[in-house]
Design a protein around this motif. Structure first.
Motif, PDB file in Angstrom:
ATOM      1  N   CYS A   1      14.373 115.457  77.726  1.00  0.00           N
ATOM      2  CA  CYS A   1      13.299 115.165  76.778  1.00  0.00           C
ATOM      3  C   CYS A   1      12.008 115.302  77.577  1.00  0.00           C
ATOM      4  CB  CYS A   1      13.452 113.759  76.200  1.00  0.00           C
ATOM      5  SG  CYS A   1      12.124 113.334  75.063  1.00  0.00           S
TER       6      CYS A   1
ATOM      7  N   PHE B   1      19.800 116.389  67.729  1.00  0.00           N
ATOM      8  CA  PHE B   1      20.588 115.694  68.762  1.00  0.00           C
ATOM      9  C   PHE B   1      22.078 115.986  68.533  1.00  0.00           C
ATOM     10  CE2 PHE B   1      17.296 111.962  69.075  1.00  0.00           C
ATOM     11  CZ  PHE B   1      16.361 112.836  69.609  1.00  0.00           C
TER      12      PHE B   1
ATOM     13  N   GLN C   1       5.761 116.416  63.522  1.00  0.00           N
ATOM     14  CA  GLN C   1       4.771 115.380  63.150  1.00  0.00           C
ATOM     15  C   GLN C   1       3.990 114.799  64.316  1.00  0.00           C
ATOM     16  OE1 GLN C   1       8.028 115.044  63.191  1.00  0.00           O
ATOM     17  NE2 GLN C   1       8.719 112.975  63.562  1.00  0.00           N
TER      18      GLN C   1
ATOM     19  N   GLY D   1      15.412 117.493  58.864  1.00  0.00           N
ATOM     20  CA  GLY D   1      16.233 116.483  59.532  1.00  0.00           C
ATOM     21  C   GLY D   1      15.602 115.931  60.795  1.00  0.00           C
TER      22      GLY D   1
ATOM     23  N   SER E   1       9.166 117.513  71.375  1.00  0.00           N
ATOM     24  CA  SER E   1       8.472 117.020  70.177  1.00  0.00           C
ATOM     25  C   SER E   1       7.027 116.593  70.448  1.00  0.00           C
ATOM     26  CB  SER E   1       9.225 115.831  69.577  1.00  0.00           C
ATOM     27  OG  SER E   1      10.473 116.240  69.084  1.00  0.00           O
ATOM     28  N   SER E   2       6.832 115.789  71.491  1.00  0.00           N
ATOM     29  CA  SER E   2       5.508 115.189  71.651  1.00  0.00           C
ATOM     30  C   SER E   2       4.627 115.920  72.668  1.00  0.00           C
ATOM     31  CB  SER E   2       5.637 113.705  71.995  1.00  0.00           C
ATOM     32  OG  SER E   2       6.619 113.519  72.991  1.00  0.00           O
TER      33      SER E   2
ATOM     34  N   ASP F   1      13.851 118.709  74.343  1.00  0.00           N
ATOM     35  CA  ASP F   1      13.140 118.096  73.219  1.00  0.00           C
ATOM     36  C   ASP F   1      11.669 118.049  73.631  1.00  0.00           C
ATOM     37  OD1 ASP F   1      11.959 116.444  71.357  1.00  0.00           O
ATOM     38  OD2 ASP F   1      13.411 114.805  71.566  1.00  0.00           O
TER      39      ASP F   1
ATOM     40  N   GLY G   1      10.050 118.027  66.629  1.00  0.00           N
ATOM     41  CA  GLY G   1       9.658 117.498  65.327  1.00  0.00           C
ATOM     42  C   GLY G   1       8.160 117.749  65.187  1.00  0.00           C
TER      43      GLY G   1
ATOM     44  N   ALA H   1      13.668 115.903  64.651  1.00  0.00           N
ATOM     45  CA  ALA H   1      14.241 116.192  65.965  1.00  0.00           C
ATOM     46  C   ALA H   1      15.615 115.537  66.072  1.00  0.00           C
ATOM     47  CB  ALA H   1      13.308 115.673  67.059  1.00  0.00           C
ATOM     48  N   THR H   2      15.762 114.403  65.408  1.00  0.00           N
ATOM     49  CA  THR H   2      16.987 113.613  65.514  1.00  0.00           C
ATOM     50  C   THR H   2      18.228 114.387  65.084  1.00  0.00           C
ATOM     51  OG1 THR H   2      15.693 111.627  65.138  1.00  0.00           O
ATOM     52  CG2 THR H   2      18.056 111.452  64.739  1.00  0.00           C
TER      53      THR H   2
ATOM     54  N   ASN I   1       8.742 115.177  77.143  1.00  0.00           N
ATOM     55  CA  ASN I   1       7.685 114.160  77.090  1.00  0.00           C
ATOM     56  C   ASN I   1       8.234 112.936  76.360  1.00  0.00           C
ATOM     57  OD1 ASN I   1       4.558 113.632  77.367  1.00  0.00           O
ATOM     58  ND2 ASN I   1       5.158 112.925  75.347  1.00  0.00           N
TER      59      ASN I   1
ATOM     60  N   PHE J   1      14.543 108.507  73.290  1.00  0.00           N
ATOM     61  CA  PHE J   1      15.008 109.671  72.522  1.00  0.00           C
ATOM     62  C   PHE J   1      16.039 110.478  73.312  1.00  0.00           C
ATOM     63  CE2 PHE J   1      10.831 108.991  70.381  1.00  0.00           C
ATOM     64  CZ  PHE J   1      11.346 108.669  69.137  1.00  0.00           C
TER      65      PHE J   1
HETATM   66  C1  LIG Z   1       9.372 111.414  67.492  1.00  0.00           C
HETATM   67  C2  LIG Z   1      10.355 111.972  68.434  1.00  0.00           C
HETATM   68  C3  LIG Z   1      11.697 112.181  68.070  1.00  0.00           C
HETATM   69  C4  LIG Z   1      12.235 111.805  66.723  1.00  0.00           C
HETATM   70  O1  LIG Z   1      11.742 112.698  65.794  1.00  0.00           O
HETATM   71  P1  LIG Z   1      12.206 112.655  64.270  1.00  0.00           P
HETATM   72  O2  LIG Z   1      11.490 113.826  63.714  1.00  0.00           O
HETATM   73  O3  LIG Z   1      11.749 111.335  63.727  1.00  0.00           O
HETATM   74  O4  LIG Z   1      13.669 112.791  64.236  1.00  0.00           O
HETATM   75  C5  LIG Z   1      12.538 112.731  69.003  1.00  0.00           C
HETATM   76  N1  LIG Z   1      12.114 113.055  70.226  1.00  0.00           N
HETATM   77  C6  LIG Z   1      10.835 112.853  70.615  1.00  0.00           C
HETATM   78  C7  LIG Z   1      10.415 113.229  71.985  1.00  0.00           C
HETATM   79  C8  LIG Z   1       9.930 112.309  69.732  1.00  0.00           C
HETATM   80  O5  LIG Z   1       8.666 112.107  70.114  1.00  0.00           O
END
Ligand SMILES: *Cc1c(COP(=O)(O)O)cnc(C)c1O
Length: 369
Positions: free
Chosen positions: A150, A80, A197, A74, A176-177, A174, A195, A76-77, A152, A101
């Motif tokens: 968040c 939320f 990716q 699902g 993610s990045s 968060d 997330g 990172a979204t 980054n 985000f």
């Molecule tokens: C890419 C990103 C998201 C969204 O990630 P999804 O996997 O597409 O839901 C959320 N937060 C940050 C900081 C991101 O870079």
């Protein structure tokens, strides 16, 4: 075809050795006579894969035993919503709105309770991390279920360089990045999630690291929380309440191993710092390119910049593409240019980009002055 210099913000570059290994193993994984793609998630072979991924991640980040590690779907979204559903016990939480985000997470939080904006940099188009004094003061009152950041901001190219000190209020982040771009002090957080990716693997896996006591009593909103998002259930089931993203977790495990084999997160952070320094120095030394984030808030992962106008930005994107450089168009919300320099982007690629920037500027001669 040769591989390009890939500065995509996500899904993003993966280490070449990880791709090659996966290619080698695709048809017959470790003598099982089948691909990981074809394997039961309950099989012994797969169990070893997911357990190794978790164990490697625990070693890399030095994750204390009081934290659970989950590999969910699902994106990172979905978290939320998962975060307020699990953690908003008194229906009151604080959010730092430092980018798109964070704003999406705050909006989702508003569905489940009183989600306060504790600080925001929206007025300056998210060009910086807001001042955190008010956040810390509000957290000190002790009536917030959590403080959300968040860490980054992928789109705007800003990053928290210090975390807010929220004393006893759990900090939710968060990451993610910026996940695995360097060491993290896990005990500063109640929950962090990413997330995969951006820096940790392919799309479709979200890593959640959560302090066990926060989920031990089940979700705050057990009446409406989808079972899939119930972090206690997912922890009890080892991320296998249903079929997990088996292949994605397998690739994440390989990325974790690669980080370990390339000397871990301290060395990774040093390489990332050198890449970011080179790119920001090139921007700061240029008369044509300018950074868009406040220098004190600059991200080590996503470098946002621009030329003198949108037309020249487009011309530079085309010029770079002819030289094997891809993924540098800015997000549509921010415009301009963005180079994401995640772990798998090499110094060689960053050097190619900075050389291209200097050549482009020189080729325009006095027009850029
Ligand atoms: C890419 C990103 C998201 C969204 O990630 P999804 O996997 O597409 O839901 C959320 N937060 C940050 C900081 C991101 O870079």
């Amino acid at each position: 075809m040769a591989r390009v210099h890939n500065f995509s913000a996500g899904p993003a570059a993966l280490p070449q050795c990880v791709l090659r290994e996966a290619q080698d193993e695709l048809f017959d994984y470790a003598g099982t006579g089948m691909s990981v793609l074809e394997m039961s998630h309950r099989s012994e072979a797969y169990r070893a894969i997911i357990e190794d991924a978790e164990a490697t991640l625990r070693r890399l980040l030095d994750i204390p035993p009081s934290y659970r590690v989950l590999f969910l779907q699902g994106g990172a979204t979905l978290q939320f919503a998962g975060i307020p559903l699990n953690l908003m016990r008194r229906r009151r939480a604080g959010y730092v709105v430092s980018g798109n985000f964070a704003k999406l997470a705050w909006r989702e939080g508003c569905k489940y309770g009183d989600a306060e904006v504790l600080a925001s940099s929206e007025a300056s188009n998210f060009d910086r991390i807001p001042e955190l004094g008010a956040v810390e003061n509000r957290a000190a009152s002790g009536d917030l279920d959590y403080v959300y950041i968040c860490q980054n901001n992928t789109i705007f190219g800003t990053q928290f360089h210090t975390l807010p000190d929220c004393t006893d209020t759990p900090l939710i982040a968060d990451v993610s990045s910026c996940f695995l771009s360097g060491p993290l002090d896990i005990e500063r957080y109640g929950l962090l999630f990413a997330g995969a990716q951006k820096n940790a693997g392919p799309a479709g896996v979200t890593v959640v690291i959560v302090r066990e006591d926060l989920i031990a009593n089940g979700p705050a909103r057990a009446d409406i929380c989808p079972t899939y998002l119930d972090l206690r259930v997912q922890a009890e089931k080892g991320s296998m309440y249903n079929t997990p993203n088996t292949f994605g977790i397998y690739l994440c495990g390989k990325v974790f191993r690669w980080i370990e084999q390339t000397d871990g997160l301290v060395a990774m952070a040093q390489r990332n710092r050198a890449k970011a320094d080179l790119l920001y120095r090139t921007i700061d030394d240029s008369d044509l390119f300018q950074g868009t984030a406040d220098p004190k808030s600059r991200s080590m992962s996503n470098v946002t910049f621009r030329t003198c106008d949108a037309e020249t930005d487009e011309a530079f994107i085309a010029y770079a593409r002819e030289r094997g450089i891809e993924g540098i168009k800015g997000h549509r919300m921010a415009g301009g240019l963005r180079a994401s320099i995640y772990n798998a982007v090499t110094m060689d690629s960053v050097g190619a980009l900075t050389a291209c920037m200097r050549e482009f500027e020189a080729s325009r001669g006095s027009r850029s002055m």
